[in-house]
Enzyme design. Structure first.
Site, mmCIF file in Angstrom:
data_model
loop_
_atom_site.group_PDB
_atom_site.id
_atom_site.type_symbol
_atom_site.label_atom_id
_atom_site.label_comp_id
_atom_site.label_asym_id
_atom_site.label_seq_id
_atom_site.Cartn_x
_atom_site.Cartn_y
_atom_site.Cartn_z
ATOM 1 N N ASP A 127 -10.641 3.275 1.114
ATOM 2 C CA ASP A 127 -10.688 3.056 1.984
ATOM 3 C C ASP A 127 -10.539 4.591 2.856
ATOM 4 O O ASP A 127 -10.337 5.735 1.820
ATOM 5 C CB ASP A 127 -8.967 2.461 2.164
ATOM 6 C CG ASP A 127 -8.366 2.175 3.598
ATOM 7 O OD1 ASP A 127 -8.783 2.401 4.459
ATOM 8 O OD2 ASP A 127 -7.243 1.505 3.501
ATOM 9 N N ASP A 176 -8.880 -5.398 10.332
ATOM 10 C CA ASP A 176 -7.204 -5.363 10.259
ATOM 11 C C ASP A 176 -6.370 -6.146 10.010
ATOM 12 O O ASP A 176 -5.935 -6.406 9.675
ATOM 13 C CB ASP A 176 -6.831 -3.999 10.119
ATOM 14 C CG ASP A 176 -6.853 -3.234 9.146
ATOM 15 O OD1 ASP A 176 -7.319 -3.187 7.992
ATOM 16 O OD2 ASP A 176 -5.887 -2.095 9.173
HETATM 17 C C1 DGJ Z 1 -5.407 -0.204 6.320
HETATM 18 C C2 DGJ Z 1 -6.897 -1.228 5.792
HETATM 19 O O1 DGJ Z 1 -8.039 -1.629 6.588
HETATM 20 C C3 DGJ Z 1 -5.538 -2.106 4.845
HETATM 21 O O2 DGJ Z 1 -6.242 -3.234 4.943
HETATM 22 C C4 DGJ Z 1 -5.045 -1.390 4.247
HETATM 23 O O3 DGJ Z 1 -5.695 -1.314 2.660
HETATM 24 C C5 DGJ Z 1 -3.999 -0.380 4.880
HETATM 25 N N1 DGJ Z 1 -5.295 0.754 4.844
HETATM 26 C C6 DGJ Z 1 -3.690 0.761 3.895
HETATM 27 O O4 DGJ Z 1 -2.793 2.129 4.110
#
Ligand code: DGJ
Length: 713
Positions: free
Chosen positions: A466, A531
């Site tokens: 990420d 998300d």
């Molecule tokens: C952003 C990601 O898009 C989410 O799925 C998750 O992993 C969060 N970060 C965790 O901080």
């Protein structure tokens, strides 16, 4: 334990050719359904672009040569592209958007490049141009695939003085003249990525870009141009930038109708010195042409991505469980094993622990940089959790965000200088983090060693990689500008890691879909498109992502209702059906799901496994777009034609349209298809010409129909 099965995918790598026709001094690059042709011009200097589009024969090349404008004419004043050069470089009477602009050590700007030589090797072509006065070589590079052409450049300083690259895109792409050019692109924002947008390409320039150090949410690094195509008809020319940093595509449309797309790294705030003897290899741009509208364009992108871009191209992606929305930062061994047990009951094949597992990680304010499991949360460390997950027959994945560091971390306390920064400027925090300076060899080494140690500390099968902040204050201790050094460092670390741990799979994530470009997808098995897990909003996000990228790389979770961002409630069936359009994942708090919900969900997972090969490796047909109305539908046809999977969705259904005839596409003309649930049989002619009746009733209605061929094919 989840074993990824191998799909039988036709090998089409023989459908390409590169030839040099000496009589015309022309290069013909041929894929399965496209030709790309250019030639050394009569004056021996310029490379003249001649054709990108439908396949042409050798006889056509002489016509192209005869037809092409010979030199910059007296009308240069009013026509920015009086002729179409293969490389649009800055210099002389060239005023249009250029791909290359340099400054020599004596202050001279402007290139005078001439053809020097070329080399053909397999499916690759390199054409070398030399500046007539200065020691500078430009190598135009091409790689031909059945459905796509890759183009990029290498710039070589062969002299003793430094040269500065002012603008260094990778290529200019020129579709033929179009009477009314239309542009299609994928803009968006956080939680609303890849929204398909189409508009006339007005005279002037349309600039799509990211200046953020990652491809970003504001636009996907891709663009298409057509002269009036629709989903099933017409020609489309499209270009993507395979670069995981700041990028730019400029579509320039002159008054006379000429269009060209200049694509590559973003030149904003970027002057790259090229020291004596140094060369720079610019990122690849990828061009895909379709003569069957946007539907065929999409299928060509998917096939190319699956066969020539992603790692483990023939391996089905697992049904995954990820605990982020169930746990956020409050992870604990027992709570995660409880989720893992429920996930296994559903039939999940991989279990991910997301953010929150490492030291001092109670919220966003601390911990990033220290990749050690928190013993209070995970007394047995990741190893014990991995064992529990494996004991339930699932692979085990772990979330990381290696490029970011919280000021409240041991890493930052030990190395406050390891971040991008200007000495006299404030250092912007985003999500309470700074970005590590991956231009520094020490940071690259640390990152590899930290992740290598993590992967050795437990039996880990996958990482979710990420990044949750853009680049700012881009002062670097590296030898290249930060915007370049960061991406190169990222690639270097991932490549080393993959070599050291070849069994480990990686998911690409950047606060959702901020980094799902072809450069990253060449190193990661799949990406997280957004998300936003709200099933209704996902329909549009997934449609946009799926314009370019295969369902084989598109991770989709079923989460709780109401959804955590949009607070919209939707039935489990609708949520599952939407997520089954890509790689099925589950991300809800399963400990709160009733026995009835668990049983229903397990049924969807079972059904998904029956259709997975078709969804992930088949041919996608958009039958009705969510952009056009309340009803949308898409289908997938298995690569051997034996199965067809149809999805239909509606947010709300009016009484008068509760049943619709959905006409299928891509069927085998003589086959008979059977509905695997009802036993109903239909000829291909009936399904294509008349349609399959689909009934949707009420709100958040959805249907999944699975057909299989029952007659000899
Ligand atoms: C952003 C990601 O898009 C989410 O799925 C998750 O992993 C969060 N970060 C965790 O901080």
């Amino acid at each position: 334990m989840f074993h990824i099965s191998e799909a039988s995918v036709a090998d089409t790598s023989t459908h390409t050719a590169i030839r040099f026709l000496p009589e015309h001094r022309a290069f013909t690059l041929t894929g399965q359904a496209f030709s790309y042709i250019f030639a050394v011009d009569l004056d021996d200097v310029v490379l003249r672009h001649l054709h990108w589009g439908a396949r042409l024969g050798d006889d056509d090349v002489s016509l192209l040569i005869y037809d092409a404008p010979r030199r910059i004419g007296s009308n240069t004043w009013s026509r920015p592209r009086a002729h179409t050069e293969e490389l649009v470089a800055h210099g002389g009477l060239r005023f249009d958007e250029c791909a290359l602009k340099v400054e020599f050590s004596d202050g001279v700007r402007g290139l005078e490049l001439a053809y020097a030589d070329h080399e053909i090797s397999g499916n690759e072509l390199a054409v070398r141009l030399c500046d007539r006065h200065y020691p500078l070589d430009v190598v135009l590079r091409y790689r031909v695939y059945p459905g796509a052409l890759e183009r990029w450049m290498e710039v070589v300083n062969t002299g003793d003085d430094a040269i500065v690259l002012d603008r260094s895109a990778s290529a200019s792409w020129a579709p033929p003249w179009l009477a009314t050019p239309m542009a299609t692109w994928l803009p968006g924002m956080y939680a609303a990525e890849t929204q398909v947008t189409r508009a006339p390409l007005g005279v002037g320039r349309l600039v799509l870009e990211s200046r953020r150090g990652v491809p970003g949410h504001a636009a996907h690094p891709w663009m298409a141009v057509d002269g009036g195509a629709d989903e099933e008809h017409g020609e489309v020319w499209s270009v993507a930038v395979a670069w995981s940093g700041s990028w730019k595509i400029v579509a320039e449309h002159a008054f006379d109708g000429a269009v060209h797309l200049t694509a590559g790294r973003n030149d904003f705030d970027l002057r790259q010195p090229l020291r004596p003897g140094e060369s720079v290899v610019l990122p690849a741009t990828v061009g895909v042409y379709s003569d069957g509208g946007y539907g065929e364009l999409t299928r060509r992108w998917h096939t190319h991505e699956r066969q020539h871009v992603v790692p483990r191209p023939r391996h089905a992606r697992p049904v995954l469980y990820n605990g982020w929305e169930a746990s956020f930062f409050t992870v604990a061994h027992d709570q995660q094993t409880a989720l893992a047990k429920r996930a296994a009951d559903l039939g999940a094949e991989m279990f991910f622990i997301d953010d929150g597992w490492f030291l001092r990680r109670f919220d966003e304010t601390a911990g990033l940089g220290d990749w050690t499991a928190d013993p209070d949360k995970l007394p047995g460390g990741l190893a014990a959790l991995a064992d529990e997950v494996h004991a339930r027959g699932m692979a085990f994945g772990v979330w990381v965000e290696p490029e970011a560091v919280n000021p409240d971390s041991d890493l930052f306390r030990a190395h406050p200088d390891w971040i991008y920064q200007w000495p006299t400027r404030a250092r912007s925090l985003a999500r309470n983090t700074h970005l590590l300076d991956l231009g520094r060899p020490a940071v690259r080494s640390w990152m590899f060693e930290a992740l290598d140690a993590l992967l050795r500390s437990a039996d880990i099968d996958a990482l979710k990689w990420d990044i949750n902040r853009p680049m700012s204050e881009s002062g670097t201790a590296g030898s290249e500008p930060a915007a370049i050094g960061h991406v190169r460092g990222l690639y270097e670390v991932i490549d080393r890691l993959r070599a050291a741990h070849p069994h480990v799979m990686i998911e690409s994530c950047a606060s959702g879909g901020g980094r799902a470009d072809l450069g990253m997808l060449a190193r990661t098995e799949w990406a997280w498109p957004s998300d936003n897990t709200d099933a209704l909003e996902r329909l549009a996000i997934q449609e946009g992502y799926g314009f370019v990228h295969s369902p084989h790389t598109m991770m989709c979770w079923v989460t709780d209702s109401p959804s955590y961002l949009g607070k919209r409630a939707a039935p489990l069936r609708f949520r599952f059906h939407v997520a089954m359009c890509g790689i099925l994942g589950i991300g809800g708090d399963l400990t709160g799901w009733s026995d009835e919900e668990m049983a229903e969900a397990a049924g969807y997972v079972k059904r998904y496994k029956e259709i997975r090969e078709t969804v992930q490796f088949g041919q996608l047909y958009r039958l009705a777009s969510p952009r056009r109305g309340e009803f949308s539908s898409l289908s997938y046809v298995a690569s051997d034609g034996s199965q067809v999977v149809l999805f239909a969705f509606a947010q709300t259904v009016r009484y008068c349209v509760q049943t619709r005839l959905v006409r299928l596409r891509g069927l085998q003309p003589d086959a008979v298809y059977e509905n695997v649930d009802t036993g109903g049989r239909f000829s291909a002619a009936y399904l294509v010409g008349h349609g399959l009746r689909v009934s949707l009733v009420g709100d958040y209605a959805s249907e999944l129909v699975v057909l299989r061929t029952v007659s000899p094919t």
